[in-house]
Write an enzyme that holds these catalytic residues in place. Structure first.
Site: not given
Length: 455
Positions: A295, A292
């Site tokens: 952050v 993914r």
């Protein structure tokens, strides 16, 4: 081509995705819980849909409600952001089965890499160095003790489907193995719905280095250099920098080669991050792969001059990567400080509440990724991170100085934050010289308590 995108997330990452979509001419649909009705991502999106109550299980983890919202609003794609359902293969398959584009790697790849013990086995097959440990899931205490005695204590028990420091326990000797094994399995079950755990040799006080990669659906894959994510508190990253200041040139090159080797071995086809542990002797080991967006992706964007969300959307559409490896260059240094709503004088306890006034820094080389604004409510239901402060400069020392100046400008009234803590860190000799590892944060906190800087 994606014309309308539903963002299955909240907070700053939802805002981040919306901003890139505006540039690309893609319409956006925000989903929100009843606690997030006034959130910034809801206000910035072209449309918004309430999908449930404040608890994540009732909203941001509610697969059916999210997919129904996408179908009802005429979306052709779903972006999961990070956290929540971003690495859930079941959700990815449901999205695809409904005729929508999944902005992420294929569900099969998520399955292969999401299970940490299976990923270790796969990396071994690819010829990537892995930390010594169990080959499969550890089914019993006796089996675990046997493996630990062979590889030597201390060892780390880790959740097979975990992340973010959950379901992890350090075991220093055989006497405490059963208790820590039981605790790790219980936490893994509570956090991830699966109590499978595996065993690794504990690499003591390592550097945590990760390589940013992206692949397309045509077999092309590139890296976008590395990040040093070693400044962690209780396995949670707090400060990240790119590139890693102390990494030797030959070790860096081998890291990149192994990261790309791993991606090609599994046919990776989206944005992802391969995480390694670097020991004090310069040896590195595969730890895990995050399938993914991360952050800390902004610091990679700063040093490489690319928009990772834009690339992620393009490869999800089936387009070839617009870059070859030789087109990607690292320029300068970038830092990211995670500003959390927490009180460092109360053991960093979360501090939800209303932000009564907010002033954020700006200027050349300063970036703020946030969903906060004056008058907004910080909910107690979700992660305490409220903004990411990023600085960029030609040299590392200039970047640190710029971050100090930016931190000194941050004003957030109404709640406590960890802003001052970051300011302290950036004045420490060890951090300035890059001589810190994953154990440094806890040591530094103790020093601050001893000298009375924090309670």
């Amino acid at each position: 081509m994606i014309e309308k995108l539903l963002i299955a997330n909240r907070g700053e990452i939802a805002v981040r995705i919306i901003r890139t979509c505006k540039e690309m001419g893609i319409q956006t649909v925000a989903v929100y819980s009843t606690a997030d009705r006034q959130s910034l991502h809801v206000q910035l999106a072209d449309e918004s849909v309430c999908i449930g109550g404040p608890l994540a299980n009732d909203s941001y983890l509610n697969m059916n409600a999210i997919i129904q919202a996408a179908c009802n609003t005429g979306c052709d794609a779903i972006h999961p952001g990070f956290g929540f359902l971003s690495e859930n293969s079941q959700f990815a398959r449901l999205v695809i089965q409904c005729g929508l584009i999944w902005v992420g790697p294929s569900p099969d790849i998520i399955d292969m890499l999401g299970n940490k013990s299976a990923a270790r086995k796969m990396m071994k097959e690819a010829g990537v160095p892995v930390i010594p440990g169990s080959k499969e899931v550890v089914e019993t205490v006796e089996q675990g003790k046997d493996i630990a005695s062979r590889i030597g204590y201390p060892v780390m028990i880790k959740a097979s489907n975990g992340g973010g420091g959950r379901g992890m326990r350090v075991v220093c000797n055989e006497e405490e193995f059963e208790t820590q094994y039981t605790n790790a399995k219980a936490e893994a079950k509570a956090c991830f719905g699966d109590d499978d755990v595996y065993l690794e040799k504990l690499i003591e006080n390592p550097k945590h280095i990760e390589v940013q990669v992206i692949g397309d659906q045509h077999g092309n894959v590139i890296h976008l250099y590395e990040r040093d994510c070693s400044f962690q508190r209780r396995h949670q990253k707090m400060i990240e920098e790119a590139p890693c200041h102390i990494l030797k040139k030959d070790v860096r090159q081998h890291l990149f080669e192994d990261a790309l080797k791993a991606c090609r071995h599994v046919g990776y086809n989206s944005v992802g991050t391969i995480e390694f542990l670097l020991d004090k002797h310069g040896n590195y080991y595969f730890m895990e792969m995050n399938t993914r967006i991360q952050v800390e992706h902004p610091i990679t964007e700063m040093i490489c001059g690319v928009d990772l969300i834009k690339l992620q959307l393009k490869v999800a559409e089936g387009l070839k990567l617009p870059y070859r490896q030789e087109d990607i260059h690292q320029n300068g240094y970038a830092l990211e400080c995670r500003i959390n709503a927490e009180d460092m004088n109360r053991d960093f306890a979360p501090t939800p509440g209303k932000i009564t006034f907010m002033h954020l820094p700006g200027g050349r080389g300063v970036r703020v990724d946030s969903a906060m604004y004056s008058g907004c409510e910080i909910s107690p239901y979700y992660d305490s991170m409220i903004l990411k402060l990023i600085t960029f400069a030609p040299t590392r020392l200039e970047c640190i100085k710029k971050m100090r100046a930016a931190l000194s400008e941050v004003i957030i009234d109404g709640i406590s934050t960890n802003t001052k803590f970051h300011y302290y860190v950036l004045h420490s000799k060890e951090f300035i010289e890059g001589r810190y590892d994953t154990s440094f944060c806890e040591t530094f906190i103790k020093e601050l308590k001893d000298n009375g800087s924090i309670v």
